[in-house]
Motif scaffolding. Structure first.
Motif, PDB file in Angstrom:
ATOM      1  N   HIS A 169       0.555  -1.027   0.533  1.00 28.88           N
ATOM      2  CA  HIS A 169       0.071   0.485   0.058  1.00 28.88           C
ATOM      3  C   HIS A 169       0.542   1.215  -0.278  1.00 28.88           C
ATOM      4  O   HIS A 169       0.298   2.526   0.655  1.00 28.88           O
ATOM      5  CB  HIS A 169      -0.835  -0.061   1.450  1.00 28.88           C
ATOM      6  N   VAL A 170       1.889   1.303  -0.772  1.00 31.53           N
ATOM      7  CA  VAL A 170       2.799   2.235  -1.230  1.00 31.53           C
ATOM      8  C   VAL A 170       2.691   2.230  -2.868  1.00 31.53           C
ATOM      9  O   VAL A 170       2.636   2.178  -3.377  1.00 31.53           O
ATOM     10  CB  VAL A 170       4.378   1.991  -0.605  1.00 31.53           C
ATOM     11  N   ALA A 171       2.190   4.206  -2.331  1.00 27.89           N
ATOM     12  CA  ALA A 171       2.108   5.244  -3.712  1.00 27.89           C
ATOM     13  C   ALA A 171       2.794   5.755  -3.704  1.00 27.89           C
ATOM     14  O   ALA A 171       4.005   6.085  -3.613  1.00 27.89           O
ATOM     15  CB  ALA A 171       0.984   5.982  -2.815  1.00 27.89           C
ATOM     16  N   THR A 172       3.395   5.714  -5.499  1.00 28.83           N
ATOM     17  CA  THR A 172       3.923   6.193  -5.904  1.00 28.83           C
ATOM     18  C   THR A 172       2.587   7.138  -7.735  1.00 28.83           C
ATOM     19  O   THR A 172       1.694   6.958  -7.753  1.00 28.83           O
ATOM     20  CB  THR A 172       4.828   5.640  -7.022  1.00 28.83           C
ATOM     21  N   VAL A 173       2.876   8.074  -7.227  1.00 23.96           N
ATOM     22  CA  VAL A 173       2.809   9.223  -8.672  1.00 23.96           C
ATOM     23  C   VAL A 173       3.012   9.019  -9.995  1.00 23.96           C
ATOM     24  O   VAL A 173       4.326   9.545 -10.698  1.00 23.96           O
ATOM     25  CB  VAL A 173       2.901  11.062  -8.451  1.00 23.96           C
ATOM     26  N   PRO A 174       3.109   7.536 -11.040  1.00 22.98           N
ATOM     27  CA  PRO A 174       2.972   7.899 -12.602  1.00 22.98           C
ATOM     28  C   PRO A 174       2.793   8.815 -12.968  1.00 22.98           C
ATOM     29  O   PRO A 174       4.000   9.187 -14.398  1.00 22.98           O
ATOM     30  CB  PRO A 174       3.229   6.370 -13.258  1.00 22.98           C
ATOM     31  N   GLU A 203      -0.952   1.406 -19.294  1.00 15.88           N
ATOM     32  CA  GLU A 203      -0.151   2.994 -20.390  1.00 15.88           C
ATOM     33  C   GLU A 203      -1.582   3.309 -19.374  1.00 15.88           C
ATOM     34  O   GLU A 203      -2.793   3.667 -19.467  1.00 15.88           O
ATOM     35  CB  GLU A 203       0.016   1.849 -21.788  1.00 15.88           C
ATOM     36  N   PHE A 204      -1.292   5.470 -20.316  1.00 10.98           N
ATOM     37  CA  PHE A 204      -2.469   5.989 -20.231  1.00 10.98           C
ATOM     38  C   PHE A 204      -2.172   6.831 -21.438  1.00 10.98           C
ATOM     39  O   PHE A 204      -0.902   7.737 -20.984  1.00 10.98           O
ATOM     40  CB  PHE A 204      -1.771   6.964 -18.516  1.00 10.98           C
ATOM     41  N   TRP A 205      -2.807   7.629 -21.724  1.00 12.62           N
ATOM     42  CA  TRP A 205      -3.646   8.784 -22.791  1.00 12.62           C
ATOM     43  C   TRP A 205      -4.855   9.179 -21.999  1.00 12.62           C
ATOM     44  O   TRP A 205      -6.067   8.849 -20.849  1.00 12.62           O
ATOM     45  CB  TRP A 205      -4.487   8.199 -24.013  1.00 12.62           C
ATOM     46  N   TYR A 206      -3.971  11.085 -22.549  1.00 11.40           N
ATOM     47  CA  TYR A 206      -4.878  11.823 -21.563  1.00 11.40           C
ATOM     48  C   TYR A 206      -5.047  12.945 -22.711  1.00 11.40           C
ATOM     49  O   TYR A 206      -4.125  13.025 -23.319  1.00 11.40           O
ATOM     50  CB  TYR A 206      -4.552  13.031 -20.770  1.00 11.40           C
ATOM     51  N   ASN A 207      -6.317  13.076 -22.761  1.00 12.85           N
ATOM     52  CA  ASN A 207      -6.617  14.185 -24.274  1.00 12.85           C
ATOM     53  C   ASN A 207      -6.328  13.666 -25.519  1.00 12.85           C
ATOM     54  O   ASN A 207      -5.961  14.254 -26.491  1.00 12.85           O
ATOM     55  CB  ASN A 207      -6.542  15.284 -23.862  1.00 12.85           C
ATOM     56  N   GLY A 208      -6.683  11.981 -25.590  1.00 16.25           N
ATOM     57  CA  GLY A 208      -5.677  11.410 -26.669  1.00 16.25           C
ATOM     58  C   GLY A 208      -4.282  11.075 -27.230  1.00 16.25           C
ATOM     59  O   GLY A 208      -4.302  10.870 -28.009  1.00 16.25           O
ATOM     60  N   VAL A 209      -3.697  11.337 -26.129  1.00 15.52           N
ATOM     61  CA  VAL A 209      -2.350  11.568 -26.416  1.00 15.52           C
ATOM     62  C   VAL A 209      -1.604  10.785 -25.200  1.00 15.52           C
ATOM     63  O   VAL A 209      -2.014  10.716 -23.881  1.00 15.52           O
ATOM     64  CB  VAL A 209      -1.669  12.951 -25.967  1.00 15.52           C
ATOM     65  N   LYS A 210      -0.675   9.735 -25.365  1.00 11.98           N
ATOM     66  CA  LYS A 210      -0.451   8.814 -24.931  1.00 11.98           C
ATOM     67  C   LYS A 210       0.747   9.600 -24.324  1.00 11.98           C
ATOM     68  O   LYS A 210       1.697  10.751 -24.540  1.00 11.98           O
ATOM     69  CB  LYS A 210       0.216   7.596 -25.599  1.00 11.98           C
ATOM     70  N   GLN A 211       0.480   9.326 -22.804  1.00 12.97           N
ATOM     71  CA  GLN A 211       1.607   9.697 -21.824  1.00 12.97           C
ATOM     72  C   GLN A 211       2.835   9.094 -21.614  1.00 12.97           C
ATOM     73  O   GLN A 211       2.887   8.190 -21.294  1.00 12.97           O
ATOM     74  CB  GLN A 211       0.696  10.128 -20.596  1.00 12.97           C
ATOM     75  N   THR A 212       4.232  10.101 -21.404  1.00 10.96           N
ATOM     76  CA  THR A 212       5.688   9.788 -21.130  1.00 10.96           C
ATOM     77  C   THR A 212       5.132   9.792 -18.978  1.00 10.96           C
ATOM     78  O   THR A 212       4.847  10.502 -18.681  1.00 10.96           O
ATOM     79  CB  THR A 212       7.059  10.206 -21.341  1.00 10.96           C
ATOM     80  N   LEU A 213       5.638   8.007 -18.682  1.00 12.07           N
ATOM     81  CA  LEU A 213       5.028   8.257 -17.170  1.00 12.07           C
ATOM     82  C   LEU A 213       6.616   9.052 -16.856  1.00 12.07           C
ATOM     83  O   LEU A 213       7.168   9.471 -17.286  1.00 12.07           O
ATOM     84  CB  LEU A 213       4.319   6.961 -16.662  1.00 12.07           C
ATOM     85  N   ALA A 214       5.632   9.304 -14.890  1.00  7.63           N
ATOM     86  CA  ALA A 214       7.617   9.338 -14.622  1.00  7.63           C
ATOM     87  C   ALA A 214       8.591   8.624 -14.329  1.00  7.63           C
ATOM     88  O   ALA A 214       9.570   9.238 -14.185  1.00  7.63           O
ATOM     89  CB  ALA A 214       6.832   9.515 -12.809  1.00  7.63           C
ATOM     90  N   GLY A 216      10.306   7.385 -17.230  1.00  5.98           N
ATOM     91  CA  GLY A 216      11.042   8.232 -18.272  1.00  5.98           C
ATOM     92  C   GLY A 216      10.265   6.572 -19.271  1.00  5.98           C
ATOM     93  O   GLY A 216      10.789   7.601 -20.586  1.00  5.98           O
ATOM     94  N   THR A 217       9.476   6.606 -19.530  1.00  4.77           N
ATOM     95  CA  THR A 217       8.853   5.174 -20.671  1.00  4.77           C
ATOM     96  C   THR A 217       7.266   5.507 -20.742  1.00  4.77           C
ATOM     97  O   THR A 217       6.663   6.171 -20.014  1.00  4.77           O
ATOM     98  CB  THR A 217       8.877   3.763 -20.532  1.00  4.77           C
TER      99      THR A 217
END
Length: 262
Positions: A169-174, A203-214, A216-217
Motif C-alpha cells: 500500500h505504498v503509493a507512487t505518482v506515475p 499505459e495512459f492517454w490524456y486527451n487522446g495523447v499517450k503519456q510519458t510516465l514518471a 521515462g517510458t
C-alpha cells in the motif's frame, strides 16, 4: 484468302482488346483493395474492436452500476451537457465524504486480461482541494486486500495525479498535471490485469495523447489486481471541506484503444 486473313486479324485484335480489358479490370480490383481504408483502432495497430462495457447514462443506473456509495448528503443524477449528451452528475456537498459508483455491471476483469478503460470528465472543484479519488480501480473485498486500490486519480495541491499502490500500500505518482477546472478531460487506461508485479502493466492517454510516465517510458510494469477482484469506481471521494461536482460521460471498457477512446 484475303478475307480469311482479314478475319484472322479481326479475331486477333478482338482477343487483344479483351485481354487488355481483363487486365484493366484486374488492375482496377487491385487498386480498390489497396485503396480500401483500414480502421486503426489503436495507435499503430489494426484490431477488431470489442466493447466489454458501456457506461452511458442513457442506459440507466440499474443497467450500469453494481452499487452506489454515498456518505453524507450527496447525490447521483443525470444531466444533458452542452453537446446534448446525457451525462452522469456526481454531487458531493460540503461536509460530505463520498458520492461514488461501483461499476461495471455484468463485467469482471480476470487475471491475464488486457483491457482499456476510457471516460470523459469535468470537475467543478476548488483548484487546491485534496480529494482521495475521482476514479478508482478498487479491490474487493476490502478486507484482506494488500493494495486496496491499485490505481486512483485524485486532486492534490492544484494537481491532478494518477497514483499506483503496491502490495504494501505504498503509493507512487506515475503521472500528474496542473488540475484543469471546469474543463472536459478524456482518459484511457490500458491495463494488463495481473497480481504478478512483473506481468501487470498500465499505459495512459490524456486527451487522446499517450503519456510519458514518471519512469521515462510509456508503460509502468506493476501489480494491477488484488484479492478476489478489482472494479472501476467513478465520482468524488474525500475533499469534505468543499462542494465538488464531477460530470462523467462516454464510459467504456474494451479490448482495444478505439473501444475506450470516445
Amino acid at each position: 484468302m484475303m478475307k480469311k486473313n482479314q478475319l484472322m486479324i479481326v479475331v486477333l485484335m478482338s482477343g487483344s482488346l479483351l485481354l487488355s480489358s481483363c487486365e484493366k479490370e484486374k488492375s482496377a480490383v487491385a487498386e480498390l483493395k489497396l485503396s480500401t481504408p483500414v480502421l486503426k483502432v489503436s495507435p499503430g495497430e489494426n484490431q477488431v474492436a470489442a466493447v466489454l462495457f458501456n457506461g452511458d447514462a442513457s442506459r440507466g443506473s440499474e443497467n450500469v452500476w453494481k452499487a452506489i456509495n454515498i456518505e453524507g448528503t450527496g447525490a447521483l443524477s443525470t444531466v444533458t451537457d452542452e453537446t446534448g449528451v446525457l451525462t452522469w452528475k456526481f454531487l458531493k456537498p460540503l461536509n460530505s465524504h463520498r458520492t461514488e459508483v461501483r461499476g461495471a455491471k455484468n463485467f469482471q476483469a480476470a487475471e491475464g486480461d488486457e483491457i482499456y478503460i476510457g471516460f470523459t470528465s469535468k470537475l467543478l472543484i476548488p483548484s487546491n482541494l485534496k480529494t482521495e479519488a475521482i476514479f478508482q480501480w478498487k479491490s474487493y473485498p476490502t478486507e484482506g486486500s494488500l493494495q486496496n486500490h491499485p490505481l486512483m486519480l485524485r486532486t492534490k495541491g492544484g494537481k491532478l495525479e494518477l497514483q499506483h499502490f503496491d502490495d504494501s500500500h505504498v503509493a507512487t505518482v506515475p503521472w500528474s498535471i496542473n488540475l484543469p477546472v471546469n474543463t472536459w478531460m478524456s482518459f484511457v487506461i490500458r491495463m494488463k490485469v495481473s497480481r504478478n508485479p512483473s506481468v501487470g502493466f498500465i499505459e495512459f492517454w490524456y486527451n487522446g495523447v499517450k503519456q510519458t510516465l514518471a519512469n521515462g517510458t510509456e508503460r509502468l510494469t506493476c501489480r494491477t489486481l488484488d484479492v478476489a477482484d478489482c472494479d472501476p469506481k467513478w465520482g468524488v471521494y474525500g475533499g469534505d471541506e468543499a462542494e465538488v461536482t464531477h460530470y462523467v460521460k462516454k464510459i467504456r471498457i474494451g479490448t482495444t484503444y478505439a473501444d475506450a477512446a470516445q
